[in-house]
Structure formats: C-alpha cells, structure tokens
Design a protein around this motif. Structure first.
Motif, PDB file in Angstrom:
ATOM      1  N   GLU A 100      -0.891  11.995  -0.531  1.00 11.29           N
ATOM      2  CA  GLU A 100      -1.617  13.121   0.050  1.00 11.29           C
ATOM      3  C   GLU A 100      -1.976  14.167  -0.998  1.00 11.29           C
ATOM      4  OE1 GLU A 100       0.781  14.610   3.179  1.00 11.29           O
ATOM      5  OE2 GLU A 100       0.595  12.810   4.429  1.00 11.29           O
ATOM      6  N   THR A 106       4.510   9.167  -4.766  1.00 11.00           N
ATOM      7  CA  THR A 106       4.415   9.393  -3.309  1.00 11.00           C
ATOM      8  C   THR A 106       5.755   9.690  -2.654  1.00 11.00           C
ATOM      9  OG1 THR A 106       4.684   7.108  -2.507  1.00 11.00           O
ATOM     10  CG2 THR A 106       2.469   7.774  -3.225  1.00 11.00           C
ATOM     11  N   THR A 166      -5.091   6.048  -1.141  1.00 12.49           N
ATOM     12  CA  THR A 166      -4.264   4.862  -0.932  1.00 12.49           C
ATOM     13  C   THR A 166      -4.372   3.940  -2.139  1.00 12.49           C
ATOM     14  OG1 THR A 166      -4.586   4.988   1.455  1.00 12.49           O
ATOM     15  CG2 THR A 166      -3.805   2.896   0.575  1.00 12.49           C
ATOM     16  N   ASP A 176       0.838  -1.198   0.000  1.00 12.26           N
ATOM     17  CA  ASP A 176       0.000   0.000   0.000  1.00 12.26           C
ATOM     18  C   ASP A 176       0.871   1.246   0.000  1.00 12.26           C
ATOM     19  OD1 ASP A 176      -2.295  -1.492   0.029  1.00 12.26           O
ATOM     20  OD2 ASP A 176      -2.593  -1.356   2.197  1.00 12.26           O
ATOM     21  N   SER A 233       0.423   5.579   0.018  1.00 15.25           N
ATOM     22  CA  SER A 233      -0.553   6.637   0.275  1.00 15.25           C
ATOM     23  C   SER A 233      -0.073   7.946  -0.322  1.00 15.25           C
ATOM     24  CB  SER A 233      -0.780   6.801   1.781  1.00 15.25           C
ATOM     25  OG  SER A 233      -1.334   5.624   2.337  1.00 15.25           O
TER      26      SER A 233
END
Length: 655
Positions: free
Chosen positions: A120, A176, A255, A116, A118
């Motif tokens: 923002e 990311t 995600t 995973d 993530s």
C-alpha cells in the motif's frame, strides 16, 4: 514434429556446421543465414508465422520477441551459441559444444513458483532532518510517508507526510510486512501558535510498514541487508545514492510477485528431537536469517528468503530443496550437455569437456565480454548458467564428473557468499579423490583466459552414469563410478555421509538414540538387545551423540561404497537376561546384573532377598509377585459395603 532452428553466422563472424547440428540436435536446422536481425528479418517473420521456431541468437532476443508480438504469435526460443561457442580463439572445432548447448536449451523447465504480495506504499524514512525531509517531499506524492526524526528534533510543518520523534528499538520482517518498535515515541502537537513542537513522551510504540528507507548511515538494520526486499539504504552524504534509493522506493507500491525459492519437507528435517539439537546447517549458513528453529524442524520465511540456495546444498536429508530449478533439472541439464558433446565425437575436433558454472548476472555478462573483446571460451569448456551459484553443491559437481566432464570450474561473482561453496567443493574433491572441482574468482577477461587456456586436465577413465534420484543417491552413484576400486572414502568433518561408532564398554543399549534418529539409520531388534546401523541412511546430524546419556557414540565422516552400507548391521549387542521366575528373555543381562548389584540389600525397597529377586523378573512376573506379597503396594483398605435403598429406609422412624 521437431522444432525448427534458424542459424545465423552474425555477419560471418562465426562458423556453423548446419549438417552436423541437424544430425546431433533435436532441431531441424535451417541453412546458415547472415543477418537475421537486420536484412533477413523477413525470414524470421515467415518462420514465426509458419510454426514452432527457435533462433540461434541470444543477443537480439528482445527484437525477436517484439517481432513475434507484432505478428501475434508466441515469442521464439532464443539460444546463444555465439558468445558461448562461436566466438573463440580456439582452433578446435566448436560443433560438439554447439550441439550440446542446443540440446540443453530445449529441455523443459518447471515454471517458477510465486506468491502475490501487495504494498500500500506505507514508507518509513529514518535519518537526520536534512536528508529525510527532502526525501519525504519527493515521495509523499506517491507513497504514504512517515519520517522518524531523532529525539529532541522539531517537527516539520508539511501536511503531506507525517513526522514523529524517537529512537528505533528494533525492526523485523520484509517487504509489505515490516514491524518496527520505537522508543520514547513523541507525536507532533497539531494545535497552538508559533513554532511546532512534539508532545510528551508516549513510551514504546509498535507500527508496521511496507517499505523502510534508511538514510541514517548507521549499521544496517538487517543481516545481508542488500538482499532484504523493501529495505532501501543509502549513504546520507552521497546524493546520487539517495536519489537512487528514493527512486526505487517510489516504485514499491502495488501488487508484486515474490518468487518462492525453497520447498521444506518437515518430517525429513533433522534439526531437533526431544529438545536435543542436531543439524543446524541451514540456520548457520542463511545470510538473511530467513530460517529459524520451529520445534523438531526449521521454519523458512519466504518473504525474507533471498534464494541464495546455500541451505539446500548443505541440507543432509533433502528436507530443504531448491525449486528454481530443482536438483533433478540440473542433473538432467548436466547429463544432456556431457552426452551430446561426447556423442558428436572426439573425431570431429572436440576434446574431453570441461564444465564452467556461472550465475545469470555477473557470470553471463563476463562471458559475453570475454567472447566479444577477449579470447572467448575454449572449445572444450561448456558453460552452465544457474540462478544461484550456491545451489551447485557436491552432488551436482560429482554428477558432472561422472557423466563425462573432466573438470568443473565455478565462476564466482564478486558478491557471492563462498562459505557453503567452499564446503561443498571440499566434499566433492574428497569423494572424487582429486581436485577436479575449483572455485574461480576473476573479474578480468584476460585472467579468465589465462585460467581456461591452461593445459587441459588428463581424461580419466569413467563409465558415464545416468544421474537419477535425489542428491544423496546421485552422489553415491557418481562416487562408485569415479572410484571403482575404493570401498571407503574419508571425508571432511562437515560431510553429510558417515558412520557411527559405539563404545561398547559404555553403551547400555538404552536405545534412546534409536528413538530419536531422524533418518532411521539407527535401529533395534524387538527380539534381542541389539543396536543396528544402516550407514547409507546416516546424515551425520549428531542427534544420537547428543542424546546418548553415556556419551558412547561418535560420528565418523566417510563414504562407504560397499554394498553393506545399504543394509542394517549390528554394531553392538549383548546377551539378554532370562526371567528368574518364568525364563522369558527381557532386558540386557549386564544391565540387570549391574542394577541388582547396586540395589539388592542396599535400598530399603530391596532389602530382603525376595524383594531383590523382583529386579530379575520380567514385567508380568514382577506384577504378579507384588500382588501376592504380604506388603503388596497395590493393596488398599477393604472397600466399604454397598449401601442400598433398604438400608436408608430401615432407619426412618415413619415406617
């Protein structure tokens, strides 16, 4: 209980032999239906409710999945035998091919490994103000946007996003976790009246972001930029491409699952030993730069890796393995296709099978159009879909030839990197001693028809193998089956199999090559001065040749099929030297004599005959002789006597 299979002739457009398919596949086949996706959908619903079912239709898999969801049951396995077999202009029977495809479809596959990540929504936009500002205005409601404007540009008065000025110095990382450096960084002055302006130059600044939207039109920031997740690039003069990039950027928040394509076993890596470089195949071939040196082995950045699989195909030791799917899964699929096709029997209209390897995007779509609008695949051509073409290397091609396929054709996509494939195909053809493996580069179904409907190759007499083991083991097994009379097969220079030849006049048996060999192909004898070699284990990484101080080793690419390649053989040995004092064997006689000749009487430490004689002594005798010699180098001054308390008290005046 076996899984039931619903058969459909797609409005009578293909012919299905229900009885033959039931006998030769692991499925309990139903009668042949006419329109399971339409008027006979109730039959599918009843089958889904009653138990484990598969459907012989690939086109309407989404419809059947929705139907299963409505019924609150698992989605069925949908197998395409229409586009890959049923729709064809070939007059030969397609039952053997259909049976092979059905048998292969039921093989279990390991789920993909993921991690995973993530985001923002931190987005950096690069380019001129006339294109970056409109893009920022569209994205600022969804993402946290910063626009990097060229130096000497005025800031834009919009509080919804940030603007800075400067020149992009460097960028690295992936989605990311991008890290960028900006030269001559200037931030806007927030106060004052009149036109906004930037403040003084702050020097070099470093920042991180999740997404980079490159609208500069300059050279891409990364190699193989289209494979770099999170890096979106568009032509600033082409509005549709800008709109598409902006739309894609807006989706990159939240995600996500990042697939992990590779597995690295560091101890097996033959990249380096003792700061000497050996194999660098994976580093040289990686289009994205995801693989970098890390001491004795390499390191793989999973975020940068795009999963092309070239590194896994070229890795000589198996340190890098592709996991989606693994090589063992591919071997099992190949063997199942060949065995089932041949088991159905050539007497049912089948021919000797040919394998057509294609990717799951361009290749699948081309074959679908080829079946609907063209001649369709010949009855003897069995398609094998893989997630990445470059993962299909020489081991997989040889396994196909040794399990019963008479030819292997690899259908290239327009954007396929061919360097690794070309190397692997040349290795496979050299081992197979023919040109049974070909790369096909076509985009027109008519061109594909001309290639596939040409005269079929002659059927070689091959005893089918069971491809079990790692890629090197399967290659050797297949090579012995394809070349029953051959002992040694000459290979191209880049092949990962071969021998090491020794210049016995130059070799001093220092054994530095033995200590650094990553696979244990080179070994020694603790009792005698010997250099041993096991050819089957040699990776042709070149570490031994690079580290040899005498340049006495040479690589010879070849595949030795003789049983002697599986055991160690002595490739160089010399007579040991006997200690002149105790007679114990030590060292190499020629080396000791050469050292004695160069040092005795010519060096101050060995000027006398007694000192020179120590060169010809074993370790124990040499130390003993030195300890008892007149000028013992280990002898120091006489130790002072130990002082005790009485010695100190005797000198005091108060007692």
């Amino acid at each position: 209980m076996s899984k039931s299979l619903l058969l459909c002739n797609c409005l009578g457009s293909q012919s299905l032999d229900q009885e033959a398919l039931s006998e030769n596949t692991p499925f309990a086949c139903s009668k042949v239906h006419n329109e399971l996706c339409g008027q006979e959908a109730e039959i599918v619903a009843e089958a889904l409710i009653s138990g484990d079912v598969a459907i012989a239709c690939g086109q309407e898999s989404a419809f059947f999945a929705e139907l299963a969801e409505d019924l609150n049951v698992p989605a069925p396995l949908c197998i395409d035998i229409r586009d890959r077999a049923g729709w064809t202009m070939d007059t030969a029977a397609t039952t053997p091919k259909m049976a092979a495809l059905l048998a292969e479809a039921q093989l279990p596959g390991a789920p993909a490994k993921t991690m995973d990540v993530s985001s923002e929504g931190l987005c950096l936009i690069l380019g001129e103000p006339d294109v970056t500002i409109p893009a920022a205005e569209q994205l600022c409601e969804v993402l946290a946007v910063t626009v990097l404007l060229p130096p000497d540009t005025a800031p834009f008065p919009d509080q919804r996003f940030d603007t800075v000025a400067g020149s992009l110095k460097s960028a690295r990382g992936a989605f990311t976790e991008f890290e960028v450096q900006i030269e001559d960084l200037r931030e806007p002055l927030k106060g004052g009246r009149g036109e906004l302006d930037f403040g003084p130059v702050l020097g070099r600044g470093t920042t991180t972001c999740d997404i980079i939207l490159d609208l500069t039109g300059n050279t891409p920031l990364f190699p193989a930029h289209e494979k770099r997740d999170g890096y979106l690039r568009a032509d600033p003069k082409h509005a549709p491409s800008i709109a598409s990039a902006v739309f894609d950027a807006a989706q990159l928040i939240g995600t996500f699952e990042k697939e992990l394509f590779l597995r690295l076993t560091e101890p097996l890596c033959a990249h380096s030993r003792a700061q000497q470089t050996g194999c660098s195949n994976c580093i040289d071939i990686c289009p994205t730069g995801a693989i970098t040196p890390a001491g004795d082995h390499v390191a793989i950045d999973p975020m940068v890796c795009a999963g092309c699989g070239s590194c896994a195909s070229l890795c000589p030791s198996g340190a890098i393995e592709y996991e989606s799917p693994t090589s063992s899964e591919v071997f099992r699929r190949i063997e199942t296709l060949a065995r089932t096709f041949l088991d159905v029997g050539l007497d049912k209209g089948g021919k000797a099978p040919r394998l057509l390897v294609h990717d799951n995007q361009f290749g699948t779509e081309l074959l679908r159009n080829f079946a609907r609008y063209g001649d369709g695949l010949p009855a003897d051509v069995i398609p094998l879909e893989v997630s990445a073409l470059s993962t299909f290397g020489h081991a997989e091609a040889l396994a196909a030839l040794a399990t019963g396929f008479v030819a292997v054709d690899i259908l290239l996509a327009p954007k396929t990197e061919t360097e690794a494939l070309e190397r692997e195909v040349s290795t496979a053809n050299a081992i197979a001693s023919n040109s049974s493996v070909l790369l096909i580069s076509v985009t027109d179904p008519d061109d594909l028809s001309e290639l596939l409907y040409a005269a079929a190759p002659a059927v070689p007499e091959v005893l089918p193998i069971l491809p079990l083991g790692n890629r090197r083991q399967v290659t050797r097994l297949a090579a012995k089956s394809l070349n029953p009379e051959a002992d040694i097969i000459e290979l191209p220079d880049h092949a990962p199999y071969g021998a090491v030849t020794v210049d016995t006049d130059a070799c001093t048996l220092c054994l530095s090559c033995v200590s650094l060999c990553p696979s244990g192909a080179l070994g020694d004898n603790p009792d005698l001065p010997q250099l041993r070699f096991q050819e089957d284990a040699c990776l042709q990484c070149g570490l031994c040749a690079n580290v040899c101080p005498e340049n006495a080793l040479t690589l010879e690419p070849r595949l030795n099929l003789d049983e002697s390649a599986l055991s160690q053989t002595v490739i160089h040995e010399e007579e040991p030297f006997a200690c002149v004092n105790c007679g114990e064997l030590f060292g190499v006689k020629s080396t000791i004599e050469k050292i004695t000749e160069k040092l005795a009487g010519k060096h101050s430490m060995f000027a006398s005959s007694d000192a020179a004689r120590m060169i010809q002594m074993c370790d124990d005798c040499r130390v003993k002789t030195q300890m008892h010699s007149a000028n013992n180098p280990f002898t120091g001054k006489e130790r002072p006597p130990v002082r005790r308390s009485e010695d100190y008290f005797s000198k005091r005046k108060d007692h």
